[in-house]
Enzyme design. Structure first.
Site, PDB file in Angstrom:
ATOM      1  N   VAL A  23       0.847  -1.197   0.000  1.00 40.12           N
ATOM      2  CA  VAL A  23       0.000   0.000   0.000  1.00 40.12           C
ATOM      3  C   VAL A  23       0.885   1.251   0.000  1.00 40.12           C
ATOM      4  O   VAL A  23       0.660   2.200  -0.762  1.00 40.12           O
ATOM      5  CB  VAL A  23      -0.939   0.006   1.229  1.00 40.12           C
ATOM      6  CG1 VAL A  23      -1.771   1.266   1.253  1.00 40.12           C
ATOM      7  CG2 VAL A  23      -1.843  -1.212   1.198  1.00 40.12           C
ATOM      8  N   PRO A  43      11.079   0.504   9.160  1.00 38.71           N
ATOM      9  CA  PRO A  43      12.202  -0.364   9.523  1.00 38.71           C
ATOM     10  C   PRO A  43      12.426  -1.452   8.473  1.00 38.71           C
ATOM     11  O   PRO A  43      13.553  -1.841   8.219  1.00 38.71           O
ATOM     12  CB  PRO A  43      11.769  -0.992  10.849  1.00 38.71           C
ATOM     13  CG  PRO A  43      10.544  -0.287  11.272  1.00 38.71           C
ATOM     14  CD  PRO A  43       9.982   0.449  10.125  1.00 38.71           C
ATOM     15  N   PRO A 227       4.850  -3.047 -27.859  1.00 36.91           N
ATOM     16  CA  PRO A 227       6.180  -2.444 -27.841  1.00 36.91           C
ATOM     17  C   PRO A 227       6.279  -1.098 -27.124  1.00 36.91           C
ATOM     18  O   PRO A 227       7.377  -0.584 -26.966  1.00 36.91           O
ATOM     19  CB  PRO A 227       6.487  -2.266 -29.327  1.00 36.91           C
ATOM     20  CG  PRO A 227       5.160  -2.193 -29.988  1.00 36.91           C
ATOM     21  CD  PRO A 227       4.182  -2.963 -29.162  1.00 36.91           C
ATOM     22  N   ASP A 250       7.869  -6.168 -16.302  1.00 37.50           N
ATOM     23  CA  ASP A 250       9.277  -6.062 -16.689  1.00 37.50           C
ATOM     24  C   ASP A 250       9.637  -4.618 -16.978  1.00 37.50           C
ATOM     25  O   ASP A 250       8.771  -3.768 -17.169  1.00 37.50           O
ATOM     26  CB  ASP A 250       9.523  -6.855 -17.981  1.00 37.50           C
ATOM     27  CG  ASP A 250       9.439  -8.339 -17.729  1.00 37.50           C
ATOM     28  OD1 ASP A 250       9.450  -8.739 -16.566  1.00 37.50           O
ATOM     29  OD2 ASP A 250       9.369  -9.088 -18.720  1.00 37.50           O
ATOM     30  N   LYS A 272      14.858  -7.274 -15.226  1.00 36.00           N
ATOM     31  CA  LYS A 272      15.280  -7.801 -16.518  1.00 36.00           C
ATOM     32  C   LYS A 272      16.112  -6.799 -17.297  1.00 36.00           C
ATOM     33  O   LYS A 272      16.049  -6.758 -18.503  1.00 36.00           O
ATOM     34  CB  LYS A 272      14.081  -8.224 -17.387  1.00 36.00           C
ATOM     35  CG  LYS A 272      13.397  -9.493 -16.939  1.00 36.00           C
ATOM     36  CD  LYS A 272      14.057 -10.694 -17.555  1.00 36.00           C
ATOM     37  CE  LYS A 272      13.513 -11.969 -16.998  1.00 36.00           C
ATOM     38  NZ  LYS A 272      12.172 -12.236 -17.397  1.00 36.00           N
ATOM     39  N   GLY A 303       6.675  -7.012 -22.069  1.00 38.14           N
ATOM     40  CA  GLY A 303       6.779  -6.194 -23.269  1.00 38.14           C
ATOM     41  C   GLY A 303       6.550  -7.047 -24.510  1.00 38.14           C
ATOM     42  O   GLY A 303       6.869  -8.238 -24.522  1.00 38.14           O
ATOM     43  N   ASP A 305       5.306  -9.481 -27.185  1.00 37.89           N
ATOM     44  CA  ASP A 305       4.532 -10.714 -27.120  1.00 37.89           C
ATOM     45  C   ASP A 305       5.225 -11.654 -26.138  1.00 37.89           C
ATOM     46  O   ASP A 305       6.440 -11.805 -26.188  1.00 37.89           O
ATOM     47  CB  ASP A 305       4.471 -11.354 -28.511  1.00 37.89           C
ATOM     48  CG  ASP A 305       3.616 -12.598 -28.500  1.00 37.89           C
ATOM     49  OD1 ASP A 305       2.453 -12.515 -28.931  1.00 37.89           O
ATOM     50  OD2 ASP A 305       4.102 -13.660 -28.048  1.00 37.89           O
ATOM     51  N   THR A 333       4.464  -7.861 -31.138  1.00 37.37           N
ATOM     52  CA  THR A 333       5.884  -8.005 -30.852  1.00 37.37           C
ATOM     53  C   THR A 333       6.666  -6.813 -31.422  1.00 37.37           C
ATOM     54  O   THR A 333       6.202  -6.141 -32.355  1.00 37.37           O
ATOM     55  CB  THR A 333       6.409  -9.337 -31.406  1.00 37.37           C
ATOM     56  OG1 THR A 333       7.733  -9.529 -30.928  1.00 37.37           O
ATOM     57  CG2 THR A 333       6.404  -9.368 -32.932  1.00 37.37           C
ATOM     58  N   ALA A 334       7.859  -6.572 -30.843  1.00 36.96           N
ATOM     59  CA  ALA A 334       8.648  -5.406 -31.256  1.00 36.96           C
ATOM     60  C   ALA A 334       8.855  -5.402 -32.775  1.00 36.96           C
ATOM     61  O   ALA A 334       8.704  -4.357 -33.417  1.00 36.96           O
ATOM     62  CB  ALA A 334       9.982  -5.404 -30.532  1.00 36.96           C
ATOM     63  N   MET A 385      17.605  -7.482 -29.062  1.00 39.35           N
ATOM     64  CA  MET A 385      18.728  -7.457 -28.119  1.00 39.35           C
ATOM     65  C   MET A 385      20.076  -7.460 -28.846  1.00 39.35           C
ATOM     66  O   MET A 385      21.009  -8.135 -28.434  1.00 39.35           O
ATOM     67  CB  MET A 385      18.648  -8.665 -27.164  1.00 39.35           C
ATOM     68  CG  MET A 385      17.404  -8.641 -26.302  1.00 39.35           C
ATOM     69  SD  MET A 385      17.138 -10.157 -25.372  1.00 39.35           S
ATOM     70  CE  MET A 385      16.247 -11.167 -26.539  1.00 39.35           C
ATOM     71  N   GLY A 414      11.004   2.170 -30.297  1.00 42.68           N
ATOM     72  CA  GLY A 414       9.998   2.254 -31.356  1.00 42.68           C
ATOM     73  C   GLY A 414       8.583   2.347 -30.832  1.00 42.68           C
ATOM     74  O   GLY A 414       8.270   1.837 -29.755  1.00 42.68           O
TER      75      GLY A 414
HETATM   76  N1  SAH Z   1       8.795 -10.184 -25.917  1.00 42.12           N
HETATM   77  C1  SAH Z   1       9.331  -8.991 -26.519  1.00 42.12           C
HETATM   78  C2  SAH Z   1      10.807  -9.044 -26.719  1.00 42.12           C
HETATM   79  C3  SAH Z   1      11.603  -9.173 -25.463  1.00 42.12           C
HETATM   80  S1  SAH Z   1      13.326  -9.129 -25.776  1.00 42.12           S
HETATM   81  C4  SAH Z   1       8.610  -8.721 -27.844  1.00 42.12           C
HETATM   82  O1  SAH Z   1       7.851  -9.576 -28.307  1.00 42.12           O
HETATM   83  O2  SAH Z   1       8.790  -7.640 -28.384  1.00 42.12           O
HETATM   84  C5  SAH Z   1      13.690  -7.433 -25.565  1.00 42.12           C
HETATM   85  C6  SAH Z   1      14.099  -6.803 -26.862  1.00 42.12           C
HETATM   86  O3  SAH Z   1      12.970  -6.470 -27.637  1.00 42.12           O
HETATM   87  C7  SAH Z   1      14.851  -5.518 -26.698  1.00 42.12           C
HETATM   88  O4  SAH Z   1      16.210  -5.715 -26.385  1.00 42.12           O
HETATM   89  C8  SAH Z   1      14.687  -4.899 -28.069  1.00 42.12           C
HETATM   90  O5  SAH Z   1      15.554  -5.486 -28.987  1.00 42.12           O
HETATM   91  C9  SAH Z   1      13.275  -5.338 -28.435  1.00 42.12           C
HETATM   92  N2  SAH Z   1      12.282  -4.281 -28.189  1.00 42.12           N
HETATM   93  C10 SAH Z   1      11.198  -4.357 -27.391  1.00 42.12           C
HETATM   94  N3  SAH Z   1      10.475  -3.223 -27.434  1.00 42.12           N
HETATM   95  C11 SAH Z   1      11.125  -2.392 -28.284  1.00 42.12           C
HETATM   96  C12 SAH Z   1      10.880  -1.058 -28.734  1.00 42.12           C
HETATM   97  N4  SAH Z   1       9.811  -0.352 -28.330  1.00 42.12           N
HETATM   98  N5  SAH Z   1      11.755  -0.510 -29.615  1.00 42.12           N
HETATM   99  C13 SAH Z   1      12.830  -1.210 -30.032  1.00 42.12           C
HETATM  100  N6  SAH Z   1      13.105  -2.456 -29.628  1.00 42.12           N
HETATM  101  C14 SAH Z   1      12.266  -3.058 -28.780  1.00 42.12           C
END
Ligand code: SAH
Length: 476
Positions: A23, A43, A227, A250, A272, A303, A305, A333-334, A385, A414
């Site tokens: 809380v 504490p 993303p 994350d 992470k 983040g 998918d 996904t990104a 990555m 992005g």
């Molecule tokens: N599960 C995630 C990926 C996790 S791995 C997915 O499906 O997107 C983490 C990597 O995703 C990052 O190091 C980067 O390479 C990429 N990524 C995630 N979000 C991003 C963003 N907004 N812009 C650029 N790269 C991104």
């Protein structure tokens, strides 16, 4: 009117939070959003709070029990401890010092109470039920965008007379909450709205008396948050975000998205960062099991998918071993979100007939990938990555047969307002990145399709792009 609603300016002002649990963490986040300087006295602190301190180094933490001199130079104090005597002492000391004080869940000790907030800055809507029905205030906030039924105030007042009875019937807090959610959104509420108070009362008591307070059954929602742009969430993600009791998120989950999770859900930061896992994967898996076994609705927010470089598979494997119900909600996904916002189609009839997603994660200082399978014509390569390994990536792709002039792009954050796209070729990308430091997360796209960005870029971010610099114009 029992309370006067006011909006306090606490920017850069010193505020005190006493307590270090979930809380207290929620209240701290709220005050941080309003720009306050936070001082915490407790504490001991919970894992959630520890994550918060790590995330916001500006918070000062004093690992002591409360003393009245902690109030010196403070303009506001929130007490969130489990100890009644401490709460009382804080309330008395704050009143004496003329400092506004809120003691969580104890209106009698408060000089102000906290509303449920709909934040669309600069427009803020604050809702309060004067402590009579917190669940109702939250549901109301969620509905505000559409319409506020005029009779909600009456519903809160009416429900308040049953609060104690319901509390005694359901010692399990989750069951109590579920009961009130059902009542306040179902026939009971409708009857109150229609002025049928007597029928509403009979319905509530009948339902209450026929319900048994069994230990609640928990569930895990493994949800992809996309993303970064909150508009890219799915409807299902949104719905589950509103009903979760606790969220484990994350670093990649954008703050704007986290803000959309139910406000009174506990938030646990799973970290992470590269090379620094705040919670190791096994602890995350175990935590999901533990919380679900306590009967919580657990939102595991990831983040992009969850099944694409997200370790989602590992997490639900543990859940399934423990027979915990779960559901998986895909996210954008990104690769797909970031490519769209950068104006780079991942496939194209003239340039790319296939697209591969790989991780450029460094292992023992090298990138281990099947280079000959990647270095193929008419194929787009998306590297997650990949920032640290970019030099090796480009070198290996060239060594395995891709022309040096193959277009390549790197995109920072992005789909967000901080999106920045740098483009070049396999030969120039490492230098471009060296000269233009980027903030994570970043995504690399390699292939002829990158050229199309010149025509197709549409997203109005503050992106700086190097298309017109000499580096790129050598390889149009
Ligand atoms: N599960 C995630 C990926 C996790 S791995 C997915 O499906 O997107 C983490 C990597 O995703 C990052 O190091 C980067 O390479 C990429 N990524 C995630 N979000 C991003 C963003 N907004 N812009 C650029 N790269 C991104």
């Amino acid at each position: 009117m029992d309370y006067l609603p006011v909006f306090l300016n606490i920017k850069q002002r010193n505020c005190l939070i006493v307590g270090g649990g979930g809380v207290a963490a929620r209240k701290t986040r709220l005050l941080l959003r309003a720009g306050a300087h936070i001082h915490v006295v407790s504490p001991a602190i919970s894992a959630e709070f520890a994550g918060l301190l790590q995330q916001f180094p500006s918070i000062s933490h004093n690992a002591e029990t409360f003393r009245p001199d902690h109030l010196q130079d403070r303009v506001l104090v929130i007490a969130a401890t489990h100890d009644q005597a401490t709460n009382q002492a804080i309330s008395i000391a704050a009143r004496e010092a003329g400092i506004p004080v809120n003691v969580v869940d104890n209106p009698d000790l408060c000089t102000f109470i906290m509303p449920s907030i709909l934040d669309r800055s600069p427009i803020i809507v604050a809702v309060s039920s004067g402590g009579s029905s917190p669940v109702l205030a939250r549901l109301l906030r969620a509905r505000l965008e559409a319409l506020i039924p005029a009779a909600y105030g009456r519903l809160a007042t009416y429900a308040a007379q049953f609060r104690e009875q319901v509390r005694q019937h359901f010692p399990h807090q989750e069951n109590r909450r579920f009961f009130w959610e059902k009542m306040l959104q179902g026939p009971f509420a409708e009857m109150v709205f229609a002025g049928k108070d007597r029928a509403a009362r009979d319905y509530l008591l009948e339902t209450l008396n026929s319900s048994v307070d069994q230990p609640p059954v928990g569930e895990v929602y493994l949800v992809g948050a996309g993303p970064g742009d909150p508009d890219l969430l799915t409807f299902r993600a949104m719905r589950l975000m509103q009903q979760a009791d606790v969220v484990i998120y994350d670093r990649l989950v954008a703050p704007a998205i986290l803000d959309m999770v139910r406000q009174d859900a506990d938030r646990i930061y799973a970290g992470k960062e590269r090379n620094q896992h705040t919670l190791p994967q096994t602890s995350i898996n175990d935590l999901l099991v533990k919380l679900a076994q306590e009967g919580k609705r657990v939102l595991r927010l990831k983040g992009g998918d969850p099944f694409i470089f997200g370790r989602g598979g590992e997490e639900i494997e543990t859940l399934s071993q423990h027979r915990i119900p779960f559901q998986v909600v895909p996210g954008i996904t990104a690769a797909s979100g970031v490519a769209s916002y950068a104006g780079i189609p991942l496939t194209h009839r003239d340039y790319a007939h296939s697209c591969v997603f790989v991780t450029g994660h460094l292992k023992d200082n090298t990138v281990q990938l099947d280079w000959s399978a990647l270095a193929r014509p008419n194929q787009t390569i998306v590297v997650y990555m990949g920032l640290l390994g970019v030099s090796e990536l480009c070198r290996q792709l060239i060594a395995h047969g891709l022309p040096e002039t193959t277009p390549a792009a790197i995109i920072q954050q992005g789909t967000t307002p901080n999106q920045c796209v740098l483009t070049g070729t396999l030969a120039t990308l490492p230098t471009i990145i060296r000269d233009n430091p980027l903030k994570p997360p970043t995504l690399i796209i390699v292939g002829e399709v990158v050229k199309l960005r010149q025509k197709l870029a549409w997203f109005n971010s503050t992106s700086k792009s190097l298309e017109n610099t000499p580096t790129y114009s050598k390889h149009p």
